[in-house]
Design an enzyme around this catalytic site. Structure first.
Site, short mmCIF file in Angstrom:
data_model
loop_
_atom_site.label_atom_id
_atom_site.label_comp_id
_atom_site.label_asym_id
_atom_site.label_seq_id
_atom_site.Cartn_x
_atom_site.Cartn_y
_atom_site.Cartn_z
N THR A 1 41.50 83.17 143.23
CA THR A 1 40.18 82.82 142.69
C THR A 1 39.89 81.33 142.88
O THR A 1 38.86 80.94 143.43
CB THR A 1 40.13 83.17 141.18
OG1 THR A 1 40.47 84.55 141.03
CG2 THR A 1 38.76 82.90 140.59
N VAL A 2 40.79 80.49 142.42
CA VAL A 2 40.54 79.04 142.45
C VAL A 2 40.75 78.48 143.86
O VAL A 2 39.92 77.70 144.36
CB VAL A 2 41.46 78.30 141.44
CG1 VAL A 2 41.25 76.80 141.51
CG2 VAL A 2 41.20 78.80 140.02
N LYS B 1 47.46 74.98 133.85
CA LYS B 1 47.61 74.54 132.45
C LYS B 1 48.96 74.95 131.86
O LYS B 1 49.54 74.22 131.06
CB LYS B 1 46.49 75.09 131.59
CG LYS B 1 46.56 76.58 131.35
CD LYS B 1 45.32 77.29 131.71
CE LYS B 1 45.59 78.75 131.96
NZ LYS B 1 44.41 79.51 132.32
N GLU C 1 42.61 67.92 136.16
CA GLU C 1 41.37 68.09 135.39
C GLU C 1 41.02 69.56 135.15
O GLU C 1 40.53 69.94 134.08
CB GLU C 1 40.21 67.39 136.13
CG GLU C 1 38.89 67.43 135.40
CD GLU C 1 38.91 66.68 134.08
OE1 GLU C 1 39.12 65.46 134.09
OE2 GLU C 1 38.72 67.33 133.03
N GLY D 1 38.02 74.20 132.76
CA GLY D 1 37.43 74.51 134.07
C GLY D 1 36.58 73.37 134.59
O GLY D 1 37.08 72.27 134.87
N ILE E 1 34.40 71.59 133.05
CA ILE E 1 33.99 70.55 132.08
C ILE E 1 34.92 69.34 132.20
O ILE E 1 36.14 69.49 132.07
CB ILE E 1 34.05 71.07 130.63
CG1 ILE E 1 33.42 72.45 130.51
CG2 ILE E 1 33.38 70.08 129.68
CD1 ILE E 1 33.66 73.11 129.15
N GLU F 1 42.15 89.78 131.71
CA GLU F 1 43.19 90.24 132.63
C GLU F 1 43.79 91.56 132.14
O GLU F 1 43.66 91.90 130.96
CB GLU F 1 44.27 89.17 132.72
CG GLU F 1 43.72 87.92 133.37
CD GLU F 1 44.79 86.86 133.63
OE1 GLU F 1 45.96 87.24 133.78
OE2 GLU F 1 44.42 85.69 133.70
N LYS G 1 46.32 74.68 126.32
CA LYS G 1 45.28 73.69 126.64
C LYS G 1 45.21 72.62 125.54
O LYS G 1 45.03 71.44 125.83
CB LYS G 1 43.94 74.39 126.82
CG LYS G 1 43.88 75.27 128.07
CD LYS G 1 42.65 76.15 128.06
CE LYS G 1 42.55 77.02 129.31
NZ LYS G 1 41.53 78.06 129.19
N GLY H 1 36.41 80.37 136.37
CA GLY H 1 35.64 80.93 137.49
C GLY H 1 35.92 80.15 138.76
O GLY H 1 36.37 79.01 138.73
#
Ligand code: NAP
Ligand code: HSE
Length: 449
Positions: free
Chosen positions: A12-13, A104, A128, A133, A135, A189, A204, A301
């Site tokens: 995804t990332v 994370k 970051e 995500g 932000i 998930e 986090k 996302g």
């Protein structure tokens, strides 16, 4: 000039990182003087479709193609989990490569080891995307806000659970039904444990608290409770009390002592966190100089997360061009005491099932009175089988008193169960957060003076 990068993972990332790096290539070249080239991408299965345009030779299943290639100056890790991500990152650092990661879990559990290694090797490790995500949270806390004593962090930092509690509120459905639907839609998930049991948010919070409170926090320092115990009944009663239920991550520093928790809470509708719905994330930060800040946006996302990763990549490339190193190791900073008596002093919601017969409510009220717990409001509803549901919201109370009351309630013959106990969020412990912001907006001359 080209800067050669290696990407670990193309899910995804990773796919978002490939796409966004390509889209912004020209701007990156303008800003950094270097054209980013992703030379190799490590995956497990090189035959799998990736949903992003790739040149045939780019994919590899051999870690050494990235980690042992001396031309690779920057490694982007989007594999996730602890191993082999940890070993790959340490190997990259030891080889003098800069690292950007979205991981994370790894930064929460092994951040100290990784940042120490980076400091010794004089390379950068940026992360970051690991929290919130898209932000910007880590860089503002590490940079823009370092002149502050940060006293409070409070936020919604897990999108999956926020989606679930938002849908429960919208539809009135129970946790299990909404979880199943969220899994079917790909929001949750297939193994939702880490999200719904609060561990993802706790990891986090570990990262954010280490940075904000200038110390190193361990995952074990965070008291964690997830959302599995939240029922449709809790959501409905919360509505009657003009609240919504949210999974909050809370970090506070008072007199040098930290309090760190992840727990579901009743949040009054007037509180700005109540309006953060679906998979969105938000974080309040209170600094002694900056006052109250609120960060809001997409916490996960493909492209939102890639936004943060590629932002880090650009920062590293700019630093490489300038010949500077920005790595800030939280690890050099003194450890702080973490309160073991977790649980805030404040108002609580208690839902219990009891016999619906004369004198029972008086017994319940008596237990609260004996424990020194004052009741602010009470709801009572008839259930089937001569039972009643009693919901009490207390005035502000210490957790020890509340626990004593709940334990004694559970022992009453007329009480079938203490079904749930949840904190009720105040607008703010030291004054309404949003009122401060609204006051500033209403008095612009005051803020200019
Ligand atoms: P993902 O979709 O599962 O992708 C993981 C990728 O890593 C896949 O391409 C996989 O290869 C590869 N991989 C896994 N194990 C490997 C191994 N042993 N050797 C080589 N390659 C391996 O994960 P993701 O959702 O992109 O998440 C990546 C990271 O970003 C995680 O740390 C996550 O916490 C973080 N993150 C994700 C989001 C999000 O919205 N997804 C948001 C913020 C942060 P194959 O495809 O061949 O299996
Ligand atoms: N599982 C995470 C969430 C994804 O639900 O917020 C991003 O870390």
């Amino acid at each position: 000039m080209d800067v050669v990068m290696g990407l670990l993972g193309c899910g995804t990332v990773g796919a978002g990182v490939v796409e966004l790096t390509r889209r912004r290539a020209e701007r990156i070249e303008e800003m950094t003087g270097t054209r980013p080239v992703i030379k190799k991408i490590l995956v497990r299965d090189t035959t799998k479709p990736r949903g992003v345009r790739l040149h045939g030779e780019v994919l590899t299943d051999r870690p050494e193609d990235v980690l042992d290639d001396p031309t690779v100056g920057l490694v982007i890790e989007t594999i996730g989990g602890i191993e082999p991500a940890r070993s790959f990152i340490l190997r990259a650092i030891a080889a003098g490569k800069h690292v950007v990661t979205a991981n994370k879990d790894l930064m929460a559990l092994h951040g100290e080891e990784i940042l120490d290694a980076a400091e010794s090797a004089h390379v950068e490790v940026f992360y970051e995307a690991a929290v919130g995500g898209a932000i910007p949270l880590i860089r503002p806390l590490k940079g823009c806000l370092t002149s502050n004593e940060i006293t409070d962090l409070k936020g919604i930092i897990n999108g999956t659970t926020n989606y679930i509690v938002s849908k429960m509120t919208e539809t009135g459905a129970d946790f299990e039904a909404v979880l199943a639907e969220a899994q079917a839609l790909g929001y949750a998930e297939s193994d939702p444990t880490s999200d719904v049991d609060g561990l993802d948010a706790a990891r986090k919070l570990t990262i954010l608290a280490s940075i904000a409170f200038h110390t190193r926090v361990n995952l074990a320092d965070v008291s964690v409770r997830g959302i599995r115990s939240i029922t449709a009944a809790d959501v409905a009663y919360a509505k009657e009390l003009n609240c919504v239920i949210k999974l909050l991550a809370v970090g506070r520093e008072r007199d040098g002592v930290l309090q760190l928790e992840v727990r579901p809470s009743l949040v009054p509708l007037a509180h700005p966190l109540a309006a953060v719905s679906d998979a969105f994330n938000a974080l309040f930060v209170r600094g002694d100089a900056a006052g109250d800040l609120m960060f809001f946006g997409r916490g996960a996302g493909c492209m939102p997360t890639a936004s943060a990763v590629v932002g880090d990549v650009i920062e590293v490339l700019q630093n490489m061009r300038m010949g500077i190193s920005e790595t800030v190791g939280a690890t050099r900073l003194p450890r702080k005491v973490v309160a073991t008596n977790q649980g805030p002093e404040g108002r609580y919601y208690i839902r219990l099932t009891a016999k619906d017969r004369p004198g029972v409510f008086a017994q319940v009220a008596g237990v609260f009175g004996d424990a020194g717990v004052s009741m602010e409001s009470v709801l009572q509803r008839r259930l089937a089988d001569q039972d009643a549901q009693i919901v009490v919201v207390t005035h502000s109370v210490r957790q020890a008193e509340l626990t004593a009351a709940a334990d004694r309630l559970a022992l009453l013959e007329a009480v079938a169960a203490v079904d749930n106990v949840l904190p009720v969020e105040e607008m703010d412990a030291d004054g309404p957060v949003m009122d401060d912001i609204m006051d500033d907006l209403a008095a612009p001359t005051a803020s200019l003076s």
